[in-house]
Write a protein that holds these residues in place. Structure first.
Motif, PDB file in Angstrom:
ATOM      1  N   ALA A  26       4.169 -10.213   1.028  1.00 23.12           N
ATOM      2  CA  ALA A  26       3.162 -10.916   1.835  1.00 23.12           C
ATOM      3  C   ALA A  26       2.627 -10.008   2.930  1.00 23.12           C
ATOM      4  CB  ALA A  26       3.778 -12.181   2.447  1.00 23.12           C
ATOM      5  N   ARG A  27       3.535  -9.280   3.580  1.00 25.57           N
ATOM      6  CA  ARG A  27       3.106  -8.338   4.619  1.00 25.57           C
ATOM      7  C   ARG A  27       2.204  -7.262   4.018  1.00 25.57           C
ATOM      8  NH1 ARG A  27       7.026  -4.722   8.532  1.00 25.57           N
ATOM      9  NH2 ARG A  27       7.778  -3.915   6.543  1.00 25.57           N
ATOM     10  N   GLY A  28       2.560  -6.780   2.823  1.00 26.61           N
ATOM     11  CA  GLY A  28       1.735  -5.783   2.169  1.00 26.61           C
ATOM     12  C   GLY A  28       0.333  -6.287   1.893  1.00 26.61           C
ATOM     13  N   THR A  29       0.231  -7.543   1.435  1.00 30.72           N
ATOM     14  CA  THR A  29      -1.075  -8.138   1.144  1.00 30.72           C
ATOM     15  C   THR A  29      -1.948  -8.197   2.392  1.00 30.72           C
ATOM     16  OG1 THR A  29      -0.097  -9.485  -0.621  1.00 30.72           O
ATOM     17  CG2 THR A  29      -2.239 -10.191   0.244  1.00 30.72           C
ATOM     18  N   GLY A  35      -6.621  -3.091   6.200  1.00 33.56           N
ATOM     19  CA  GLY A  35      -7.148  -1.758   5.935  1.00 33.56           C
ATOM     20  C   GLY A  35      -8.547  -1.823   5.345  1.00 33.56           C
ATOM     21  N   PHE A  36      -8.764  -2.768   4.426  1.00 32.71           N
ATOM     22  CA  PHE A  36     -10.081  -2.938   3.820  1.00 32.71           C
ATOM     23  C   PHE A  36     -11.110  -3.353   4.869  1.00 32.71           C
ATOM     24  CE2 PHE A  36     -13.151  -5.904   1.825  1.00 32.71           C
ATOM     25  CZ  PHE A  36     -13.809  -4.997   1.001  1.00 32.71           C
ATOM     26  N   PHE A  37     -10.729  -4.292   5.749  1.00 28.20           N
ATOM     27  CA  PHE A  37     -11.649  -4.718   6.815  1.00 28.20           C
ATOM     28  C   PHE A  37     -12.001  -3.543   7.723  1.00 28.20           C
ATOM     29  CE2 PHE A  37      -9.765  -9.294   6.757  1.00 28.20           C
ATOM     30  CZ  PHE A  37     -10.421  -9.536   5.559  1.00 28.20           C
ATOM     31  N   GLN A  52      -4.372 -10.167  11.701  1.00 29.22           N
ATOM     32  CA  GLN A  52      -3.609 -10.913  10.699  1.00 29.22           C
ATOM     33  C   GLN A  52      -4.199 -12.296  10.433  1.00 29.22           C
ATOM     34  OE1 GLN A  52      -2.308  -9.165  13.218  1.00 29.22           O
ATOM     35  NE2 GLN A  52      -0.445  -8.101  12.588  1.00 29.22           N
ATOM     36  N   ARG A  53      -4.609 -13.006  11.492  1.00 35.70           N
ATOM     37  CA  ARG A  53      -5.163 -14.342  11.300  1.00 35.70           C
ATOM     38  C   ARG A  53      -6.502 -14.268  10.568  1.00 35.70           C
ATOM     39  NH1 ARG A  53      -4.664 -16.129  16.071  1.00 35.70           N
ATOM     40  NH2 ARG A  53      -2.810 -17.377  15.789  1.00 35.70           N
ATOM     41  N   GLY A  54      -7.320 -13.279  10.925  1.00 36.53           N
ATOM     42  CA  GLY A  54      -8.593 -13.109  10.246  1.00 36.53           C
ATOM     43  C   GLY A  54      -8.395 -12.831   8.759  1.00 36.53           C
ATOM     44  N   ALA A  55      -7.385 -12.032   8.437  1.00 38.87           N
ATOM     45  CA  ALA A  55      -7.106 -11.737   7.031  1.00 38.87           C
ATOM     46  C   ALA A  55      -6.700 -13.006   6.288  1.00 38.87           C
ATOM     47  CB  ALA A  55      -5.993 -10.689   6.934  1.00 38.87           C
ATOM     48  N   MET A  56      -5.875 -13.838   6.914  1.00 39.22           N
ATOM     49  CA  MET A  56      -5.433 -15.067   6.262  1.00 39.22           C
ATOM     50  C   MET A  56      -6.584 -16.054   6.106  1.00 39.22           C
ATOM     51  SD  MET A  56      -1.520 -15.686   7.627  1.00 39.22           S
ATOM     52  CE  MET A  56      -1.811 -15.438   9.384  1.00 39.22           C
ATOM     53  N   GLN A  57      -7.452 -16.122   7.100  1.00 37.79           N
ATOM     54  CA  GLN A  57      -8.625 -16.991   6.986  1.00 37.79           C
ATOM     55  C   GLN A  57      -9.523 -16.547   5.840  1.00 37.79           C
ATOM     56  OE1 GLN A  57      -9.867 -16.539  11.144  1.00 37.79           O
ATOM     57  NE2 GLN A  57      -9.781 -18.752  11.358  1.00 37.79           N
ATOM     58  N   PHE A 257       0.097   1.596   4.203  1.00 36.83           N
ATOM     59  CA  PHE A 257       1.243   0.806   4.645  1.00 36.83           C
ATOM     60  C   PHE A 257       1.381  -0.463   3.804  1.00 36.83           C
ATOM     61  CE2 PHE A 257       3.363  -2.429   7.207  1.00 36.83           C
ATOM     62  CZ  PHE A 257       4.528  -1.742   7.544  1.00 36.83           C
ATOM     63  N   GLY A 258       0.247  -1.068   3.440  1.00 33.87           N
ATOM     64  CA  GLY A 258       0.298  -2.242   2.583  1.00 33.87           C
ATOM     65  C   GLY A 258       0.952  -1.926   1.248  1.00 33.87           C
ATOM     66  N   LEU A 259       0.593  -0.781   0.642  1.00 37.06           N
ATOM     67  CA  LEU A 259       1.202  -0.368  -0.618  1.00 37.06           C
ATOM     68  C   LEU A 259       2.683  -0.043  -0.418  1.00 37.06           C
ATOM     69  CD1 LEU A 259      -1.681   1.915  -1.951  1.00 37.06           C
ATOM     70  CD2 LEU A 259      -1.079  -0.392  -2.735  1.00 37.06           C
ATOM     71  N   TYR A 260       2.998   0.571   0.724  1.00 33.85           N
ATOM     72  CA  TYR A 260       4.398   0.876   1.049  1.00 33.85           C
ATOM     73  C   TYR A 260       5.219  -0.410   1.147  1.00 33.85           C
ATOM     74  CZ  TYR A 260       8.362   1.847   4.139  1.00 33.85           C
ATOM     75  OH  TYR A 260       9.613   1.908   4.699  1.00 33.85           O
ATOM     76  N   ALA A 261       4.629  -1.467   1.711  1.00 35.78           N
ATOM     77  CA  ALA A 261       5.337  -2.744   1.833  1.00 35.78           C
ATOM     78  C   ALA A 261       5.678  -3.320   0.456  1.00 35.78           C
ATOM     79  CB  ALA A 261       4.503  -3.745   2.636  1.00 35.78           C
ATOM     80  N   TYR A 262       4.802  -3.100  -0.524  1.00 32.58           N
ATOM     81  CA  TYR A 262       5.113  -3.532  -1.887  1.00 32.58           C
ATOM     82  C   TYR A 262       6.305  -2.744  -2.438  1.00 32.58           C
ATOM     83  CZ  TYR A 262       0.880  -6.377  -2.296  1.00 32.58           C
ATOM     84  OH  TYR A 262      -0.067  -7.349  -2.125  1.00 32.58           O
TER      85      TYR A 262
END
Length: 270
Positions: A26-29, A35-37, A52-57, A257-262
């Motif tokens: 979930a953290r990776g996602t 990163g994309f934003f 983080q909140r903007g990403a979830m929205q 970092f997102g890929l690392y979290a996976y």
């Protein structure tokens, strides 16, 4: 069997560890989205709030997004519970008498509890206040008190300290000790070490930017100068071509970092 022994056995169960791994995913996602934003921000494109909140929205707005956000929310709960179990029973590879790692786990548990609450709030209401606006309101309120500016300045300094710590961990590859080396193919190790070095270091730089803007707000007695993750990225991009380049590097680093979290979800010891 005592309640404490039962709780410790539960925290070491495969099901509980599975929740922790879901939390890493979930953290990776979320970091992939951040990163994309940030990349879109550097390119001058209109983006959702880059925190983080903007990403979830943004996840919740798309078809199938509510299901993904449910998984992210559950993952954050699992991650938080795993960190709380480390705080209660000790961190893997550390002595139970070593208090600092347990305190760090407690702090991380609190942070991810907050992210889980945000995710469930978005699921319940399909909307949420801007994180950047909330931070400015909170900073303004704290500054109304006699020592408020000092409090904000100290918080900013602590966040910079966390950022420097992350940069040190990334550059020195301190994260390697958390992985089950025997389960990782040699080629995968090289890729994960690169992603961890680049991603964790970039994350540290972003923390440093957030801390800098908090200290600046305290120094100038101007809550509008306080910046969360989104504001720090936008302000740095607007500052100069050098700032734009820095955020471009950080954007790629956040994706790393997102890929690392996976990879943590797959091979980290829990």
């Amino acid at each position: 069997m005592t309640a404490g022994t039962t709780a410790e056995r539960v925290s070491n169960s495969d099901g509980f560890k599975g929740l922790a791994k879901l939390g890493f995913a979930a953290r990776g996602t979320i970091y992939l989205l951040l990163g994309f934003f940030a990349v879109m921000l550097v390119l001058g494109k209109r983006t959702p709030e880059a925190d983080q909140r903007g990403a979830m929205q943004e996840v919740a707005r798309h078809t199938g997004g509510f299901l993904l956000l449910w998984l992210i929310a559950i993952g954050f709960v699992g991650y938080a519970l795993w960190r709380y179990s480390e705080a209660a029973f000790g961190v893997t590879g550390k002595s139970k008498d070593d208090k600092l790692p347990r305190l760090k786990s407690l702090a991380r548990g609190v942070i991810y509890t907050g992210l889980a609450v945000s995710a469930f709030t978005i699921l319940a209401t399909a909307r949420s206040k801007s994180q950047a606006n909330q931070q400015q309101q909170w900073t303004s309120k704290v500054m109304e008190y006699p020592l408020g500016r000092w409090v904000i300045g100290i918080i900013g300094a602590v966040i910079i300290g966390i950022g420097l710590g992350l940069m040190f961990q990334g550059i020195m590859r301190k994260f390697k000790k958390h992985f089950a080396m025997e389960d990782m193919p040699t080629r995968s190790r090289r890729i994960v070490w690169f992603l961890g070095t680049f991603g964790i270091t970039a994350r540290g730089v972003v923390f440093g930017l957030v801390g800098f803007f908090l200290i600046r707000a305290a120094w100038e007695y101007d809550p509008s100068k306080a910046r969360g993750l989104d504001g720090a990225l936008r302000s740095t991009v607007a500052d100069s071509d050098t700032g734009r380049l820095l955020i471009a590097v950080c954007a790629v680093g956040l994706i790393a970092f997102g890929l690392y979290a996976y990879a943590e979800a797959a091979w980290r010891r829990t």
